[in-house]
Write a protein that holds these residues in place. Structure first.
Motif, PDB file in Angstrom:
ATOM      1  N   LEU A 223      17.456  -3.294   8.530  1.00 12.19           N
ATOM      2  CA  LEU A 223      16.728  -4.555   8.511  1.00 12.19           C
ATOM      3  C   LEU A 223      15.701  -4.654   7.383  1.00 12.19           C
ATOM      4  CD1 LEU A 223      16.021  -4.745  12.363  1.00 12.19           C
ATOM      5  CD2 LEU A 223      17.709  -6.101  11.094  1.00 12.19           C
ATOM      6  N   ARG A 224      15.570  -3.620   6.582  1.00 11.77           N
ATOM      7  CA  ARG A 224      14.482  -3.564   5.595  1.00 11.77           C
ATOM      8  C   ARG A 224      14.747  -4.381   4.338  1.00 11.77           C
ATOM      9  NH1 ARG A 224      11.228  -4.238   2.375  1.00 11.77           N
ATOM     10  NH2 ARG A 224       9.682  -2.822   1.490  1.00 11.77           N
ATOM     11  N   ASN A 225      15.951  -4.398   3.842  1.00 11.33           N
ATOM     12  CA  ASN A 225      16.200  -4.895   2.493  1.00 11.33           C
ATOM     13  C   ASN A 225      16.005  -6.392   2.329  1.00 11.33           C
ATOM     14  OD1 ASN A 225      16.789  -2.325   1.600  1.00 11.33           O
ATOM     15  ND2 ASN A 225      19.003  -2.532   1.917  1.00 11.33           N
ATOM     16  N   ASN A 226      16.209  -7.156   3.372  1.00 12.27           N
ATOM     17  CA  ASN A 226      16.180  -8.611   3.238  1.00 12.27           C
ATOM     18  C   ASN A 226      14.871  -9.231   3.710  1.00 12.27           C
ATOM     19  OD1 ASN A 226      18.849  -8.689   2.254  1.00 12.27           O
ATOM     20  ND2 ASN A 226      19.643  -8.543   4.349  1.00 12.27           N
ATOM     21  N   ILE A 227      13.833  -8.435   3.771  1.00 10.80           N
ATOM     22  CA  ILE A 227      12.569  -8.935   4.303  1.00 10.80           C
ATOM     23  C   ILE A 227      11.401  -8.416   3.466  1.00 10.80           C
ATOM     24  CG2 ILE A 227      12.082  -7.064   5.920  1.00 10.80           C
ATOM     25  CD1 ILE A 227      11.551  -9.370   7.995  1.00 10.80           C
ATOM     26  N   THR A 228      10.376  -9.229   3.318  1.00 11.19           N
ATOM     27  CA  THR A 228       9.154  -8.804   2.621  1.00 11.19           C
ATOM     28  C   THR A 228       8.178  -8.253   3.648  1.00 11.19           C
ATOM     29  OG1 THR A 228       9.428 -10.496   0.908  1.00 11.19           O
ATOM     30  CG2 THR A 228       7.219  -9.582   1.206  1.00 11.19           C
ATOM     31  N   LEU A 229       7.638  -7.086   3.338  1.00 13.26           N
ATOM     32  CA  LEU A 229       6.700  -6.438   4.246  1.00 13.26           C
ATOM     33  C   LEU A 229       5.303  -6.478   3.650  1.00 13.26           C
ATOM     34  CD1 LEU A 229       8.762  -3.307   5.367  1.00 13.26           C
ATOM     35  CD2 LEU A 229       8.592  -5.550   6.476  1.00 13.26           C
ATOM     36  N   GLU A 230       4.355  -6.849   4.488  1.00 13.23           N
ATOM     37  CA  GLU A 230       2.965  -7.025   4.058  1.00 13.23           C
ATOM     38  C   GLU A 230       2.041  -6.262   5.002  1.00 13.23           C
ATOM     39  OE1 GLU A 230      -0.286 -10.717   3.674  1.00 13.23           O
ATOM     40  OE2 GLU A 230       1.869 -11.120   3.843  1.00 13.23           O
ATOM     41  N   ALA A 231       1.020  -5.642   4.437  1.00 12.24           N
ATOM     42  CA  ALA A 231      -0.001  -4.970   5.243  1.00 12.24           C
ATOM     43  C   ALA A 231      -1.326  -5.698   5.060  1.00 12.24           C
ATOM     44  CB  ALA A 231      -0.152  -3.508   4.830  1.00 12.24           C
ATOM     45  N   SER A 232      -2.078  -5.820   6.151  1.00 17.13           N
ATOM     46  CA  SER A 232      -3.370  -6.497   6.076  1.00 17.13           C
ATOM     47  C   SER A 232      -4.271  -5.982   7.182  1.00 17.13           C
ATOM     48  CB  SER A 232      -3.185  -8.010   6.220  1.00 17.13           C
ATOM     49  OG  SER A 232      -4.396  -8.698   5.987  1.00 17.13           O
ATOM     50  N   GLY A 233      -5.572  -5.969   6.913  1.00 18.81           N
ATOM     51  CA  GLY A 233      -6.542  -5.559   7.924  1.00 18.81           C
ATOM     52  C   GLY A 233      -6.971  -4.116   7.789  1.00 18.81           C
ATOM     53  N   GLY A 234      -8.270  -3.902   7.657  1.00 19.58           N
ATOM     54  CA  GLY A 234      -8.799  -2.549   7.567  1.00 19.58           C
ATOM     55  C   GLY A 234      -8.528  -1.840   6.259  1.00 19.58           C
ATOM     56  N   ILE A 235      -8.202  -2.599   5.220  1.00 17.91           N
ATOM     57  CA  ILE A 235      -7.836  -1.999   3.932  1.00 17.91           C
ATOM     58  C   ILE A 235      -9.008  -2.137   2.974  1.00 17.91           C
ATOM     59  CG2 ILE A 235      -6.211  -2.061   2.006  1.00 17.91           C
ATOM     60  CD1 ILE A 235      -4.185  -3.321   4.010  1.00 17.91           C
ATOM     61  N   SER A 236      -9.362  -1.031   2.330  1.00 20.14           N
ATOM     62  CA  SER A 236     -10.497  -0.993   1.413  1.00 20.14           C
ATOM     63  C   SER A 236     -10.061  -0.341   0.104  1.00 20.14           C
ATOM     64  CB  SER A 236     -11.647  -0.190   2.028  1.00 20.14           C
ATOM     65  OG  SER A 236     -11.269   1.169   2.170  1.00 20.14           O
ATOM     66  N   ILE A 237     -10.970  -0.359  -0.868  1.00 18.37           N
ATOM     67  CA  ILE A 237     -10.658   0.269  -2.152  1.00 18.37           C
ATOM     68  C   ILE A 237     -10.451   1.770  -1.989  1.00 18.37           C
ATOM     69  CG2 ILE A 237     -13.053   0.717  -2.838  1.00 18.37           C
ATOM     70  CD1 ILE A 237     -10.227  -0.625  -5.117  1.00 18.37           C
ATOM     71  N   GLU A 238     -11.053   2.342  -0.936  1.00 20.67           N
ATOM     72  CA  GLU A 238     -10.929   3.785  -0.709  1.00 20.67           C
ATOM     73  C   GLU A 238      -9.580   4.163  -0.111  1.00 20.67           C
ATOM     74  OE1 GLU A 238     -14.983   2.712  -1.299  1.00 20.67           O
ATOM     75  OE2 GLU A 238     -13.651   2.025   0.329  1.00 20.67           O
ATOM     76  N   ASN A 239      -8.949   3.257   0.635  1.00 27.08           N
ATOM     77  CA  ASN A 239      -7.693   3.646   1.284  1.00 27.08           C
ATOM     78  C   ASN A 239      -6.492   2.812   0.865  1.00 27.08           C
ATOM     79  OD1 ASN A 239      -7.833   1.191   2.676  1.00 27.08           O
ATOM     80  ND2 ASN A 239      -8.576   2.110   4.576  1.00 27.08           N
ATOM     81  N   VAL A 240      -6.653   1.902  -0.103  1.00 35.17           N
ATOM     82  CA  VAL A 240      -5.538   1.036  -0.479  1.00 35.17           C
ATOM     83  C   VAL A 240      -4.354   1.833  -1.001  1.00 35.17           C
ATOM     84  CG1 VAL A 240      -6.367   0.614  -2.847  1.00 35.17           C
ATOM     85  CG2 VAL A 240      -4.916  -1.087  -1.687  1.00 35.17           C
TER      86      VAL A 240
END
Length: 278
Positions: A223-240
Motif C-alpha cells: 500500500l506504500r507506493n501510491n500514497i503520500t506519507l506526511e508526519a506532523s506534530g512534536g517535530i523540532s529542529i533537534e529531531n527533524v
C-alpha cells in the motif's frame, strides 16, 4: 500585494497625524536597508512595492531565497527623506518577518535532507499568503493555503463521524481536482485509509518508532507506493532528521510560522549625500 492591502497596511502604520516625519526637511537622500545577521532573505517584492508606493526608488542585487550575511546591503534607496521614513517600518516588517520564516525553513530543509518541509495553517490572520511565500523562499512547501485547497480529515472530523464514513463522504463530495488527506494516530487507521484510496496519510503526533512501524506495515501490504506519507506534530529542529529517517515524503511544521524569529534588518539614511529640499 493588492493595492487595497498595501493601503490598509499603510493606514495602520502612519495613522492620521504623522508629526515625526513632518518635522524634518523633505530633502532627497540615499539610504540602505542592511542585514544585521545571517539569514535567508524574503519579502523583497513586498518591500519594493511599499517603497515605490511612496515614490522611493529601490535597487537590489538579491532575490528571495538568497543568503545574506551581517552588513549586506539588501536594498539601496533613493527618494525623499519623509517618504523613506514613512515607508521604513512597514517595509522592514515585511522583510524581517518573511526573512525569519525563510531562514528557519531553510534550516529545517537542510537538517531533514530529503523529505519536503511544509508549513501549516497556523499563520497570522491577514498575512498568510506572505508567510506561505516566505516558506517557499526558504525551500519549503507552503502546504494548503485554505480549507478549499484539499480535503483534510482531521481528528475532530473522525470524532464526529468516524474514519471510514468520513473517507466515504469526502470521496463523494470532493472534486476530482482535490486530494484527500487523512490524519491517523495508529497503524491500523493508516492501513484502513490506504485501503480506501486516500491520497495522503498524515501521521499525527506519532513517535518515530510508530511511524517506522506504520510505513513498514504499508510496504508489506503493498500500500506504500501510491500514497503520500506526511508526519506532523512534536517535530523540532533537534529531531527533524529522525523523522526524516522514517522515509515519509513530507514533514509539516507549524513552528515555521508560529515560532520563527524575525531576521534583524535595519535602515540607514546617509546624511552626507542630501541633494536639497524637494
Amino acid at each position: 500585494m493588492l493595492l487595497t492591502e498595501l493601503e490598509r497596511f499603510v493606514e495602520e502604520d502612519i495613522g492620521y497625524d504623522d508629526v515625526s516625519c513632518n518635522i524634518i526637511p523633505d530633502c532627497r537622500v540615499n539610504a540602505e536597508v542592511i542585514a544585521k545577521e545571517f539569514g535567508i532573505v524574503a519579502g523583497l517584492a513586498e518591500a519594493t512595492q511599499i517603497f515605490e508606493y511612496f515614490e522611493v526608488f529601490p535597487a537590489t542585487d538579491f532575490q528571495d531565497g538568497d543568503m545574506v550575511k551581517e552588513n549586506d546591503i539588501i536594498l539601496s534607496l533613493d527618494g525623499g527623506s519623509r517618504s523613506i521614513l514613512r515607508a521604513e517600518r512597514l517595509a522592514l516588517n515585511f522583510l524581517g518577518r518573511m526573512s525569519g520564516i525563510a531562514t528557519i525553513t531553510r534550516e529545517y530543509v537542510e537538517r531533514a535532507g530529503g523529505p519536503r518541509i511544509a508549513g501549516t495553517r497556523k499563520t497570522t490572520p491577514g498575512f498568510r499568503k506572505f508567510e506561505k511565500k516566505a516558506i517557499a523562499a526558504g525551500g519549503g512547501d507552503p502546504h494548503r493555503y485554505n480549507l478549499s485547497d484539499a480535503v483534510m480529515i482531521k481528528d475532530n472530523h473522525i470524532a464526529v463521524i468516524g474514519l471510514e464514513k468520513a473517507i466515504i463522504a469526502a470521496k463523494r463530495a470532493a472534486s476530482f481536482t482535490q486530494k484527500i488527506e487523512v490524519e491517523v494516530e495508529t497503524v491500523d487507521d493508516a492501513v484502513l485509509a490506504a485501503k480506501m484510496g486516500v491520497d495522503i496519510i498524515m501521521f499525527d503526533n506519532m513517535t518515530v518508532k510508530e511511524i517506522q512501524r506504520a510505513v513498514k506495515t504499508l510496504e508489506e501490504k503493498g500500500l506504500r507506493n501510491n500514497i503520500t506519507l506526511e508526519a506532523s506534530g512534536g517535530i523540532s529542529i533537534e529531531n527533524v532528521d529522525k523523522y526524516a529517517s522514517t522515509t515519509v515524503d513530507v514533514i509539516s511544521i507549524g513552528a515555521l510560522t508560529h515560532s520563527s524569529n524575525w531576521l534583524d534588518i535595519s535602515l540607514r539614511i546617509n546624511p552626507d549625500i542630501q541633494e536639497g529640499t524637494l
